[in-house]
Motif scaffolding. Sequence first.
Motif, PDB file in Angstrom:
ATOM      1  N   GLN A  50      -0.010 -68.583  28.419  1.00  0.00           N
ATOM      2  CA  GLN A  50       0.398 -69.224  27.160  1.00  0.00           C
ATOM      3  C   GLN A  50      -0.033 -70.683  27.123  1.00  0.00           C
ATOM      4  OE1 GLN A  50       4.577 -68.456  26.859  1.00  0.00           O
ATOM      5  NE2 GLN A  50       4.282 -66.409  25.997  1.00  0.00           N
ATOM      6  N   ASN A  51       0.035 -71.346  28.259  1.00  0.00           N
ATOM      7  CA  ASN A  51      -0.413 -72.740  28.334  1.00  0.00           C
ATOM      8  C   ASN A  51      -1.920 -72.826  28.076  1.00  0.00           C
ATOM      9  OD1 ASN A  51      -0.116 -75.524  28.763  1.00  0.00           O
ATOM     10  ND2 ASN A  51      -0.718 -75.299  30.899  1.00  0.00           N
ATOM     11  N   LEU A  52      -2.683 -71.897  28.626  1.00  0.00           N
ATOM     12  CA  LEU A  52      -4.126 -71.846  28.378  1.00  0.00           C
ATOM     13  C   LEU A  52      -4.406 -71.680  26.890  1.00  0.00           C
ATOM     14  CD1 LEU A  52      -7.127 -71.542  29.271  1.00  0.00           C
ATOM     15  CD2 LEU A  52      -6.645 -69.091  29.503  1.00  0.00           C
ATOM     16  N   GLN A  53      -3.704 -70.750  26.252  1.00  0.00           N
ATOM     17  CA  GLN A  53      -3.886 -70.540  24.817  1.00  0.00           C
ATOM     18  C   GLN A  53      -3.560 -71.814  24.041  1.00  0.00           C
ATOM     19  OE1 GLN A  53      -1.314 -67.152  24.163  1.00  0.00           O
ATOM     20  NE2 GLN A  53      -3.083 -65.819  23.899  1.00  0.00           N
ATOM     21  N   HIS A  54      -2.472 -72.452  24.404  1.00  0.00           N
ATOM     22  CA  HIS A  54      -2.056 -73.674  23.714  1.00  0.00           C
ATOM     23  C   HIS A  54      -3.114 -74.768  23.858  1.00  0.00           C
ATOM     24  CE1 HIS A  54       0.497 -76.880  22.222  1.00  0.00           C
ATOM     25  NE2 HIS A  54       0.234 -77.566  23.324  1.00  0.00           N
ATOM     26  N   LEU A  55      -3.651 -74.931  25.062  1.00  0.00           N
ATOM     27  CA  LEU A  55      -4.675 -75.960  25.284  1.00  0.00           C
ATOM     28  C   LEU A  55      -5.941 -75.685  24.481  1.00  0.00           C
ATOM     29  CD1 LEU A  55      -4.292 -76.504  29.133  1.00  0.00           C
ATOM     30  CD2 LEU A  55      -3.631 -78.085  27.309  1.00  0.00           C
ATOM     31  N   LEU A  56      -6.338 -74.415  24.400  1.00  0.00           N
ATOM     32  CA  LEU A  56      -7.535 -74.079  23.634  1.00  0.00           C
ATOM     33  C   LEU A  56      -7.322 -74.291  22.140  1.00  0.00           C
ATOM     34  CD1 LEU A  56      -8.793 -70.923  25.558  1.00  0.00           C
ATOM     35  CD2 LEU A  56      -9.845 -73.182  25.491  1.00  0.00           C
ATOM     36  N   VAL A  57      -6.150 -73.937  21.642  1.00  0.00           N
ATOM     37  CA  VAL A  57      -5.842 -74.149  20.223  1.00  0.00           C
ATOM     38  C   VAL A  57      -5.812 -75.636  19.916  1.00  0.00           C
ATOM     39  CG1 VAL A  57      -4.001 -73.920  18.497  1.00  0.00           C
ATOM     40  CG2 VAL A  57      -4.651 -71.958  19.891  1.00  0.00           C
ATOM     41  N   LYS A  58      -5.291 -76.396  20.848  1.00  0.00           N
ATOM     42  CA  LYS A  58      -5.201 -77.847  20.665  1.00  0.00           C
ATOM     43  C   LYS A  58      -6.584 -78.506  20.674  1.00  0.00           C
ATOM     44  CE  LYS A  58      -2.695 -81.722  22.730  1.00  0.00           C
ATOM     45  NZ  LYS A  58      -1.781 -82.092  23.808  1.00  0.00           N
ATOM     46  N   LYS A  59      -7.486 -78.018  21.526  1.00  0.00           N
ATOM     47  CA  LYS A  59      -8.802 -78.639  21.663  1.00  0.00           C
ATOM     48  C   LYS A  59      -9.763 -78.227  20.553  1.00  0.00           C
ATOM     49  CE  LYS A  59     -12.597 -79.551  24.738  1.00  0.00           C
ATOM     50  NZ  LYS A  59     -13.062 -79.667  26.081  1.00  0.00           N
ATOM     51  N   TYR A  60      -9.718 -76.956  20.159  1.00  0.00           N
ATOM     52  CA  TYR A  60     -10.675 -76.454  19.177  1.00  0.00           C
ATOM     53  C   TYR A  60      -9.948 -76.143  17.871  1.00  0.00           C
ATOM     54  CZ  TYR A  60     -13.393 -75.923  23.398  1.00  0.00           C
ATOM     55  OH  TYR A  60     -14.029 -76.165  24.577  1.00  0.00           O
ATOM     56  N   ILE A  61     -10.501 -76.636  16.792  1.00  0.00           N
ATOM     57  CA  ILE A  61      -9.870 -76.447  15.485  1.00  0.00           C
ATOM     58  C   ILE A  61      -9.913 -74.984  15.066  1.00  0.00           C
ATOM     59  CG2 ILE A  61     -10.060 -77.019  13.037  1.00  0.00           C
ATOM     60  CD1 ILE A  61     -11.098 -79.784  13.977  1.00  0.00           C
ATOM     61  N   ASP A  62     -11.076 -74.360  15.219  1.00  0.00           N
ATOM     62  CA  ASP A  62     -11.236 -72.964  14.818  1.00  0.00           C
ATOM     63  C   ASP A  62     -11.589 -72.127  16.042  1.00  0.00           C
ATOM     64  OD1 ASP A  62     -11.538 -70.611  13.410  1.00  0.00           O
ATOM     65  OD2 ASP A  62     -13.592 -71.070  12.784  1.00  0.00           O
ATOM     66  N   ALA A  77     -19.647 -71.918  25.393  1.00  0.00           N
ATOM     67  CA  ALA A  77     -20.481 -71.907  24.190  1.00  0.00           C
ATOM     68  C   ALA A  77     -19.871 -72.794  23.101  1.00  0.00           C
ATOM     69  CB  ALA A  77     -20.653 -70.479  23.683  1.00  0.00           C
ATOM     70  N   LEU A  78     -18.554 -72.791  22.982  1.00  0.00           N
ATOM     71  CA  LEU A  78     -17.897 -73.679  22.014  1.00  0.00           C
ATOM     72  C   LEU A  78     -18.159 -75.140  22.363  1.00  0.00           C
ATOM     73  CD1 LEU A  78     -14.438 -71.959  21.380  1.00  0.00           C
ATOM     74  CD2 LEU A  78     -16.277 -72.303  19.720  1.00  0.00           C
ATOM     75  N   ASN A  79     -18.131 -75.456  23.639  1.00  0.00           N
ATOM     76  CA  ASN A  79     -18.431 -76.825  24.078  1.00  0.00           C
ATOM     77  C   ASN A  79     -19.860 -77.204  23.728  1.00  0.00           C
ATOM     78  OD1 ASN A  79     -15.929 -77.495  25.117  1.00  0.00           O
ATOM     79  ND2 ASN A  79     -16.414 -76.741  27.153  1.00  0.00           N
ATOM     80  N   LEU A  80     -20.784 -76.260  23.915  1.00  0.00           N
ATOM     81  CA  LEU A  80     -22.175 -76.531  23.565  1.00  0.00           C
ATOM     82  C   LEU A  80     -22.315 -76.803  22.062  1.00  0.00           C
ATOM     83  CD1 LEU A  80     -24.328 -73.991  25.607  1.00  0.00           C
ATOM     84  CD2 LEU A  80     -24.238 -76.465  25.844  1.00  0.00           C
ATOM     85  N   SER A  81     -21.615 -76.003  21.272  1.00  0.00           N
ATOM     86  CA  SER A  81     -21.726 -76.170  19.820  1.00  0.00           C
ATOM     87  C   SER A  81     -21.134 -77.496  19.355  1.00  0.00           C
ATOM     88  CB  SER A  81     -21.063 -75.001  19.088  1.00  0.00           C
ATOM     89  OG  SER A  81     -19.658 -75.040  19.248  1.00  0.00           O
ATOM     90  N   LYS A  82     -20.176 -78.029  20.107  1.00  0.00           N
ATOM     91  CA  LYS A  82     -19.581 -79.319  19.771  1.00  0.00           C
ATOM     92  C   LYS A  82     -20.376 -80.469  20.380  1.00  0.00           C
ATOM     93  CE  LYS A  82     -15.197 -80.041  19.826  1.00  0.00           C
ATOM     94  NZ  LYS A  82     -13.799 -80.169  20.225  1.00  0.00           N
ATOM     95  N   GLY A  83     -21.388 -80.139  21.182  1.00  0.00           N
ATOM     96  CA  GLY A  83     -22.184 -81.192  21.812  1.00  0.00           C
ATOM     97  C   GLY A  83     -21.552 -81.725  23.077  1.00  0.00           C
ATOM     98  N   GLU A  84     -20.578 -81.003  23.627  1.00  0.00           N
ATOM     99  CA  GLU A  84     -19.906 -81.426  24.865  1.00  0.00           C
ATOM    100  C   GLU A  84     -20.485 -80.634  26.022  1.00  0.00           C
ATOM    101  OE1 GLU A  84     -15.745 -80.781  24.433  1.00  0.00           O
ATOM    102  OE2 GLU A  84     -15.598 -82.034  22.668  1.00  0.00           O
ATOM    103  N   LEU A  85     -20.595 -81.258  27.134  1.00  0.00           N
ATOM    104  CA  LEU A  85     -21.002 -80.552  28.346  1.00  0.00           C
ATOM    105  C   LEU A  85     -20.483 -81.180  29.568  1.00  0.00           C
ATOM    106  CD1 LEU A  85     -24.578 -79.110  28.751  1.00  0.00           C
ATOM    107  CD2 LEU A  85     -22.381 -78.000  29.014  1.00  0.00           C
TER     108      LEU A  85
END
Length: 111
Positions: free
Chosen positions: A42-54, A103-111
């Motif tokens: 659940q913490n993992l899910q929360h962190l991903l929702v918090k970091k990525y808008i969609d 892949a989401l990080n790549l699309s945001k330009g993060e690496l």
Amino acid sequence: MASRLDDLFSAESLRQNWQRQVEPDNTPLSITLNLAIHAKYQNLQHLLVKKYIDISCLSVNFDELTEAINQAYPLEGDDLAVEAKDQEGLVSLLEQLEALVWALNLSKGEL
């Protein structure tokens, strides 16, 4: 100071501690472990929702992963042993999730 230590460790004081009844914890260790695993997920899910808008692209993975975690680490029931095939399936699903997050990080330009 010495008298306080003598009072703390006196035979009468220690005897009172020995005579106390300790109530055993009735929660099986496996249930405690399973609760911890569910909390981490659940913490993992929360962190991903918090970091990525969609994160709609991850919803299918979350559904599969949630089902696999519930099956491998149930919070109720007698059969709480995790089978190797369940663990392998979970690892595979987590690796897929990791690749999608990368892949989401790549699309945001993060690496």
